[in-house]
Structure formats: C-alpha cells, structure tokens
Design a protein around this motif. Structure first.
Motif, PDB file in Angstrom:
ATOM      1  N   LEU A  23       0.814  -1.218   0.000  1.00 49.94           N
ATOM      2  CA  LEU A  23       0.000   0.000   0.000  1.00 49.94           C
ATOM      3  C   LEU A  23       0.845   1.265   0.000  1.00 49.94           C
ATOM      4  CD1 LEU A  23      -2.782  -1.107   2.503  1.00 49.94           C
ATOM      5  CD2 LEU A  23      -2.875  -1.067   0.005  1.00 49.94           C
ATOM      6  N   ALA A  24       2.111   1.131   0.354  1.00 51.83           N
ATOM      7  CA  ALA A  24       3.022   2.271   0.319  1.00 51.83           C
ATOM      8  C   ALA A  24       3.817   2.318  -0.984  1.00 51.83           C
ATOM      9  CB  ALA A  24       3.978   2.216   1.517  1.00 51.83           C
ATOM     10  N   ASP A  25       3.564   1.372  -1.877  1.00 51.34           N
ATOM     11  CA  ASP A  25       4.285   1.312  -3.150  1.00 51.34           C
ATOM     12  C   ASP A  25       3.737   2.379  -4.088  1.00 51.34           C
ATOM     13  OD1 ASP A  25       5.247   0.598  -5.742  1.00 51.34           O
ATOM     14  OD2 ASP A  25       5.625  -1.428  -5.008  1.00 51.34           O
ATOM     15  N   PRO A  26       4.575   3.254  -4.617  1.00 49.06           N
ATOM     16  CA  PRO A  26       4.089   4.314  -5.510  1.00 49.06           C
ATOM     17  C   PRO A  26       3.346   3.792  -6.727  1.00 49.06           C
ATOM     18  CG  PRO A  26       6.372   4.720  -4.866  1.00 49.06           C
ATOM     19  CD  PRO A  26       6.029   3.348  -4.376  1.00 49.06           C
ATOM     20  N   VAL A  27       3.682   2.575  -7.182  1.00 49.10           N
ATOM     21  CA  VAL A  27       3.032   2.028  -8.373  1.00 49.10           C
ATOM     22  C   VAL A  27       1.534   1.870  -8.150  1.00 49.10           C
ATOM     23  CG1 VAL A  27       2.865  -0.021  -9.842  1.00 49.10           C
ATOM     24  CG2 VAL A  27       5.100   0.899  -9.259  1.00 49.10           C
ATOM     25  N   LEU A  28       1.141   1.506  -6.931  1.00 52.70           N
ATOM     26  CA  LEU A  28      -0.278   1.334  -6.651  1.00 52.70           C
ATOM     27  C   LEU A  28      -1.024   2.663  -6.643  1.00 52.70           C
ATOM     28  CD1 LEU A  28       0.709  -1.531  -5.915  1.00 52.70           C
ATOM     29  CD2 LEU A  28      -1.008  -1.559  -4.117  1.00 52.70           C
ATOM     30  N   ASP A  29      -0.289   3.766  -6.522  1.00 51.47           N
ATOM     31  CA  ASP A  29      -0.904   5.092  -6.579  1.00 51.47           C
ATOM     32  C   ASP A  29      -0.990   5.638  -8.004  1.00 51.47           C
ATOM     33  OD1 ASP A  29      -1.321   5.395  -3.838  1.00 51.47           O
ATOM     34  OD2 ASP A  29       0.747   6.065  -3.517  1.00 51.47           O
ATOM     35  N   ALA A  30      -0.290   4.972  -8.939  1.00 52.68           N
ATOM     36  CA  ALA A  30      -0.122   5.539 -10.274  1.00 52.68           C
ATOM     37  C   ALA A  30      -1.457   5.756 -10.979  1.00 52.68           C
ATOM     38  CB  ALA A  30       0.775   4.642 -11.121  1.00 52.68           C
ATOM     39  N   MET A  31      -2.331   4.741 -10.987  1.00 54.36           N
ATOM     40  CA  MET A  31      -3.598   4.871 -11.694  1.00 54.36           C
ATOM     41  C   MET A  31      -4.503   5.898 -11.023  1.00 54.36           C
ATOM     42  SD  MET A  31      -3.320   3.204 -14.389  1.00 54.36           S
ATOM     43  CE  MET A  31      -5.003   3.484 -14.924  1.00 54.36           C
ATOM     44  N   ASN A  32      -4.512   5.905  -9.689  1.00 59.35           N
ATOM     45  CA  ASN A  32      -5.341   6.886  -8.980  1.00 59.35           C
ATOM     46  C   ASN A  32      -4.894   8.310  -9.289  1.00 59.35           C
ATOM     47  OD1 ASN A  32      -6.965   4.973  -7.786  1.00 59.35           O
ATOM     48  ND2 ASN A  32      -5.744   4.841  -5.928  1.00 59.35           N
ATOM     49  N   PHE A  33      -3.567   8.506  -9.350  1.00 68.62           N
ATOM     50  CA  PHE A  33      -3.049   9.838  -9.669  1.00 68.62           C
ATOM     51  C   PHE A  33      -3.472  10.255 -11.066  1.00 68.62           C
ATOM     52  CE2 PHE A  33       0.279  12.244 -11.901  1.00 68.62           C
ATOM     53  CZ  PHE A  33       0.183  13.434 -11.204  1.00 68.62           C
ATOM     54  N   LEU A  34      -3.361   9.331 -12.010  1.00 67.11           N
ATOM     55  CA  LEU A  34      -3.710   9.647 -13.395  1.00 67.11           C
ATOM     56  C   LEU A  34      -5.186  10.000 -13.506  1.00 67.11           C
ATOM     57  CD1 LEU A  34      -2.145   9.743 -16.050  1.00 67.11           C
ATOM     58  CD2 LEU A  34      -2.933   7.429 -16.523  1.00 67.11           C
ATOM     59  N   ASN A  35      -6.038   9.226 -12.831  1.00 67.43           N
ATOM     60  CA  ASN A  35      -7.473   9.517 -12.852  1.00 67.43           C
ATOM     61  C   ASN A  35      -7.773  10.876 -12.224  1.00 67.43           C
ATOM     62  OD1 ASN A  35      -8.072   7.090 -14.086  1.00 67.43           O
ATOM     63  ND2 ASN A  35      -8.390   6.011 -12.155  1.00 67.43           N
ATOM     64  N   GLU A  36      -7.029  11.207 -11.171  1.00 61.42           N
ATOM     65  CA  GLU A  36      -7.234  12.484 -10.489  1.00 61.42           C
ATOM     66  C   GLU A  36      -6.840  13.647 -11.398  1.00 61.42           C
ATOM     67  OE1 GLU A  36      -5.876  15.967  -8.341  1.00 61.42           O
ATOM     68  OE2 GLU A  36      -4.468  14.458  -9.079  1.00 61.42           O
ATOM     69  N   VAL A  37      -5.750  13.511 -12.129  1.00 61.17           N
ATOM     70  CA  VAL A  37      -5.324  14.566 -13.050  1.00 61.17           C
ATOM     71  C   VAL A  37      -6.347  14.740 -14.173  1.00 61.17           C
ATOM     72  CG1 VAL A  37      -3.575  15.234 -14.737  1.00 61.17           C
ATOM     73  CG2 VAL A  37      -2.871  14.316 -12.538  1.00 61.17           C
ATOM     74  N   VAL A  38      -6.838  13.615 -14.699  1.00 60.24           N
ATOM     75  CA  VAL A  38      -7.855  13.683 -15.748  1.00 60.24           C
ATOM     76  C   VAL A  38      -9.096  14.421 -15.244  1.00 60.24           C
ATOM     77  CG1 VAL A  38      -9.445  12.305 -17.140  1.00 60.24           C
ATOM     78  CG2 VAL A  38      -7.058  11.612 -16.956  1.00 60.24           C
ATOM     79  N   ALA A  39      -9.501  14.135 -14.008  1.00 59.57           N
ATOM     80  CA  ALA A  39     -10.692  14.778 -13.440  1.00 59.57           C
ATOM     81  C   ALA A  39     -10.482  16.275 -13.232  1.00 59.57           C
ATOM     82  CB  ALA A  39     -11.055  14.105 -12.124  1.00 59.57           C
ATOM     83  N   ARG A  40      -9.256  16.673 -12.873  1.00 55.70           N
ATOM     84  CA  ARG A  40      -8.989  18.096 -12.611  1.00 55.70           C
ATOM     85  C   ARG A  40      -8.865  18.915 -13.880  1.00 55.70           C
ATOM     86  NH1 ARG A  40      -4.402  19.635 -10.281  1.00 55.70           N
ATOM     87  NH2 ARG A  40      -3.353  17.621 -10.156  1.00 55.70           N
ATOM     88  N   PHE A  41      -8.562  18.242 -14.997  1.00 58.54           N
ATOM     89  CA  PHE A  41      -8.387  18.965 -16.259  1.00 58.54           C
ATOM     90  C   PHE A  41      -9.284  18.345 -17.335  1.00 58.54           C
ATOM     91  CE2 PHE A  41      -4.403  19.349 -13.884  1.00 58.54           C
ATOM     92  CZ  PHE A  41      -4.271  20.728 -13.817  1.00 58.54           C
ATOM     93  N   PRO A  42     -10.602  18.498 -17.167  1.00 55.47           N
ATOM     94  CA  PRO A  42     -11.538  17.828 -18.079  1.00 55.47           C
ATOM     95  C   PRO A  42     -11.459  18.329 -19.517  1.00 55.47           C
ATOM     96  CG  PRO A  42     -12.694  19.394 -16.655  1.00 55.47           C
ATOM     97  CD  PRO A  42     -11.294  19.289 -16.135  1.00 55.47           C
ATOM     98  N   ASP A  43     -10.924  19.513 -19.731  1.00 58.60           N
ATOM     99  CA  ASP A  43     -10.837  20.047 -21.089  1.00 58.60           C
ATOM    100  C   ASP A  43      -9.545  19.637 -21.804  1.00 58.60           C
ATOM    101  OD1 ASP A  43     -13.286  21.345 -20.830  1.00 58.60           O
ATOM    102  OD2 ASP A  43     -12.364  23.135 -19.952  1.00 58.60           O
ATOM    103  N   ALA A  44      -8.657  18.986 -21.085  1.00 59.92           N
ATOM    104  CA  ALA A  44      -7.411  18.538 -21.706  1.00 59.92           C
ATOM    105  C   ALA A  44      -7.689  17.327 -22.597  1.00 59.92           C
ATOM    106  CB  ALA A  44      -6.381  18.180 -20.638  1.00 59.92           C
ATOM    107  N   LEU A  45      -7.039  17.277 -23.742  1.00 54.89           N
ATOM    108  CA  LEU A  45      -7.129  16.094 -24.593  1.00 54.89           C
ATOM    109  C   LEU A  45      -6.228  15.022 -23.998  1.00 54.89           C
ATOM    110  CD1 LEU A  45      -7.130  17.750 -28.125  1.00 54.89           C
ATOM    111  CD2 LEU A  45      -9.001  16.483 -27.039  1.00 54.89           C
ATOM    112  N   SER A  46      -6.766  13.814 -23.861  1.00 50.13           N
ATOM    113  CA  SER A  46      -6.059  12.800 -23.094  1.00 50.13           C
ATOM    114  C   SER A  46      -5.605  11.622 -23.945  1.00 50.13           C
ATOM    115  CB  SER A  46      -6.938  12.291 -21.945  1.00 50.13           C
ATOM    116  OG  SER A  46      -6.228  11.343 -21.185  1.00 50.13           O
ATOM    117  N   PHE A  47      -4.282  11.458 -23.998  1.00 51.43           N
ATOM    118  CA  PHE A  47      -3.667  10.258 -24.574  1.00 51.43           C
ATOM    119  C   PHE A  47      -3.345   9.251 -23.469  1.00 51.43           C
ATOM    120  CE2 PHE A  47      -2.459  13.512 -27.748  1.00 51.43           C
ATOM    121  CZ  PHE A  47      -2.855  12.879 -28.918  1.00 51.43           C
ATOM    122  N   ALA A  48      -3.949   9.414 -22.301  1.00 51.08           N
ATOM    123  CA  ALA A  48      -3.595   8.586 -21.149  1.00 51.08           C
ATOM    124  C   ALA A  48      -4.341   7.250 -21.075  1.00 51.08           C
ATOM    125  CB  ALA A  48      -3.794   9.379 -19.852  1.00 51.08           C
TER     126      ALA A  48
END
Length: 446
Positions: A23-48
């Motif tokens: 649970l402290a492994d950064p890899v397990l946070d990777a998808m959550n971080f990406l989803n959070e960035v997508v949510a904060r910038f809804p007008d950005a075009l996403s290749f993610a």
C-alpha cells in the motif's frame, strides 16, 4: 497493528506502516493519480487511458444480447423457463456459465482448441491474473519473470501477493527469448525458483511491442527446457495495423506450458467486467488423483468473488452467439478504427517532428504494428510534475512510463494511447503535445 495517538475528540487513525507494505508502493498510486489529473483537467485532450472507443456502443444492445442468450438456452439447449431464470438470478457455477461459448470463440478466432472445462470465467482479466498467481506461487523463492516495461496490473497483483519478481528487458520486438533464459539462470543462481513469465506478446501495454513468430517458438522451447510456465495476456491481438495477425503462444503451445489470459474489455463490453483464463494443465494430487488447473483455480475463486456475475456473462454470451462465436469478424469496424487512429497518431508525430527537428530536440518514438499504444522518448524528466504542467498549460495528457519499469527506468519516456480519441482529437492533441515537448526541451537546454 500500529496506531497513531489520536488528538482529543478524534478517532484513532491507522498507521500506514502497519498495513500491507504494497500500500506504500508508488506504483499502486499511479492509476489513482492519473485519474485524479484527468478529473482536474476535463478540457485537456487525453492520450492517457487505454480504454476502448465508445463509438459502437448502444445501450439497447445490452437487452438484445441478454435476450439472445436466454433464447439460446431455451431453443438450442431446450432449457425450461424456470431453469433459465435460475441461471440468471442465482449464484452460478464458480468457473462460469459461458465457458463453452468462450472455448468455441477461441477455436474460431485464435486456433486455440481446449475443452470448455479448462476455461475459468473471471471478473475481468485482473481477477484471472490474481487467481493464477495465487495458485502457482507457493514458496517464498518462487519468482515471476516480467517483461520490463510491464503492465502495472500484473506487477501490482504480484506485489499484493508478496511474489518475488525479476525484470526481463524488452527490446523493439518485445522480450528477447535469450534474455528470458538469462533471467531464468540468474534467478536460480540467486537461490530463486523461476516459476512463470508474464508477457503480452501482441502490441503490449505500455510499449506497443510485438514478438516475432520465431521469438514465440523459441520462447516455448525455453519454457519446456527450463520448466517455466508462461502467462500470456492478449487483450490487443485483434488490432493489427500492418501485416497479418500472429499466432498466440497458446495456439503454438504443444506441452501445455501456456496459461492464456483473456478479456472482453477491448473486443466487446468493458463494462461487463468479464474475463477468463485457459488453464488446461493437468494437476496430480498426493494420492495420484488428476484434475485440471482450472479446477484448482475454482477453489480460490470460490473464496474471492464466489462467481462472476451471471447477468454480465449472459450479456457477453449473447454477443458471442450473435457474432457466431467469431469476435475477430465482429470487430472488423473496431480494427479499422484503431488502425486509422494509430496511423493518424504516427503521421501527426512525423508532421510535427520531421527527422531534422527530431534529432535536434532528442525526440523519438516507436512504430507499433498495431494496438493502442506507442512510446515517445523525450529529453526531459517525464514525471508527475511534467504531466501536471502539460495538462494545466498545454491542455494535453499522457502517461509517464517510469511506473511500468520494475527496478527503475523509463524516466524520460511517455506513453501515448490513441484508442478513445477521434482522428480530429488526435490531430489537435499532437499539436498541443508538440508545443509542450518543444517548451520542455528548450528548458532542458535542447
């Protein structure tokens, strides 16, 4: 469990160090971080995201597929209305209720001929991965070899199960079989037991790389020679851009070395969350009793999800029946769409970064033969901070590659996915990406 001292009037908090180390492994946070960035910038075009296009989805199809499946049970199999109702409304067979349809589809599409009893229907391919890893890795020294870079769903599942891993460096055509052999020998020399190799042989996530036919055949030779199992994950094999489809490892497997992991997320209905694993290996018990590995996986599944949603299976089953159990043919329009998208992405990268400019900036990318992904090498650190800058100031999102590497690597690489965008969005997105890369390269002194 460790706990922190609470402030007055507040509940006692749990100490993260007292929870599972993964649970402290950064890899397990990777998808959550990406989803959070997508949510904060809804007008950005996403290749993610690597999700499929929704262009061919129709909500009325769900009811139609369900009706096709129930009519199949009543008319083709002669089931009574009461039996059909029980099939859909009750807990069902642990290993699934559409295993026969999946086996038929695999035979038609991939030339994989297995008994339906060897197919375990799972809640997405991620559950298939967890079941297989839990069953195969019994000792602390058991080691999973993974292609590096590797899909984080596989490495994340291994971390959750405390499974030792060893990376096998990937080349332009995926993992070199001789590098796999070297990884096996190094694992043994270090006191480990090389148990299995996880691999995506066609248009891999994240790299887009594909193995040649010769490499596939050589890998199977090494697996037999070294008593190594192969976990073949194949969600993208239909989506060929150039050339012809290559046989899966399972279709080439003559010694039952390959466990084939599959999903209908990319080829049918991602929302159904239906996957499967072909586990036709024979298992011999202490008294000489024989069973299939699929039967052993059933024991684990009965203690996790119990069974995969009968309703989801019925909808997917109806889709398979509707296609004549030939999903490759049914995906003809999707194959053409993803081919056009990947061609557009490559053409736009070429347009914005012609050869001289590419060399001057230190930018390059691969040219996958199909699939959803490609990787761009850049002359700067492509990390979370750079991603946020790209989203905020240039309106474009991508995925940092470093999270896909086991033990470090990929810090100046980014993944682009073109599966969920339109050609016009890809054109505009690459324009924004080129502006971002140019600005970052200038800042880095290129």
């Amino acid at each position: 469990m460790s706990e922190t001292t609470p402030a007055a009037g507040r509940p006692r908090a749990l100490d993260l160090t007292g929870l599972h180390p993964s649970l402290a492994d950064p890899v397990l946070d990777a998808m959550n971080f990406l989803n959070e960035v997508v949510a904060r910038f809804p007008d950005a075009l996403s290749f993610a995201p690597g999700r499929p296009s929704e262009g061919s989805f129709a909500t009325e199809d769900l009811a139609r597929y369900l009706r096709i499946y129930t009519e199949h049970l009543e008319r083709e199999l002669g089931w009574s209305a009461d039996r059909v109702r029980t099939q859909l409304f009750q807990y069902g067979r642990t290993n699934g209720i559409i295993h026969d349809l999946i086996a038929r589809t695999l035979a038609n599409d991939e030339g994989i001929h297995v008994a339906p009893e060897s197919v375990v229907v799972t809640t997405g391919c991620q559950e298939a991965m967890l079941l297989v890893l839990r069953a195969l890795f019994a000792r602390p020294e058991d080691t999973l070899l993974v292609s590096s870079p590797c899909y984080i769903g596989a490495t994340g599942a291994a971390r959750l199960l405390d499974i030792a891993m060893r990376p096998v460096p990937e080349g332009p055509d995926g993992p070199d079989p001789e590098a796999v052999l070297e990884g096996v020998r190094r694992t043994r020399a270090a006191g480990g037991r090389p148990r299995a190799l996880y691999i995506v042989p066609d248009f891999a996530n994240p790299s887009g790389a594909s193995m040649t036919l010769a490499a596939r055949e050589r890998l199977l030779e090494i697996a037999a020679q070294e008593d190594l199992l192969i976990l073949e994950d194949n969600p993208y094999g239909f989506f060929v851009r150039v050339g012809t489809p290559r046989p899966t490892l399972k279709a080439l497997d003559r010694e039952r070395r390959v466990l084939h992991l599959g999903s209908f997320a990319k080829t049918a209905l991602p929302g159904a969350r239906v996957g499967y694993v072909v586990a036709d290996q024979e298992v011999i018990g202490p008294a000489g009793e024989r069973s299939l590995l699929a039967d052993q996986l059933s024991k684990i599944k009965s203690m996790t999800t119990v069974n995969t949603s009968a309703v989801s299976q019925a909808v997917v089953g109806g889709l398979l029946i509707d296609s004549g159990c030939r999903l490759r043919e049914a995906n003809a329009a999707a194959i053409a769409f993803y081919r056009a998208n990947l061609n557009t992405l490559l053409a736009e990268l070429d347009r914005h970064f012609p050869a001289e400019r590419r060399d001057a900036l230190g930018v390059d990318w691969n040219r996958p033969d199909g699939g959803f992904f490609l990787v761009v090498d850049v002359p700067f650190l492509a990390d979370a901070k750079a991603l946020e800058h790209s989203a905020r100031n240039f309106g474009v999102l991508w995925t940092p590659m470093s999270d896909f590497y086991l033990g470090g690597g990929g810090e100046s690489r980014l993944r682009l996915s073109c599966s969920s965008l339109t050609p016009d969005q890809i054109t505009e997105g690459v324009s924004r990406l080129a502006a971002f890369i140019t600005a970052q390269a200038a800042e880095a002194g290129r």
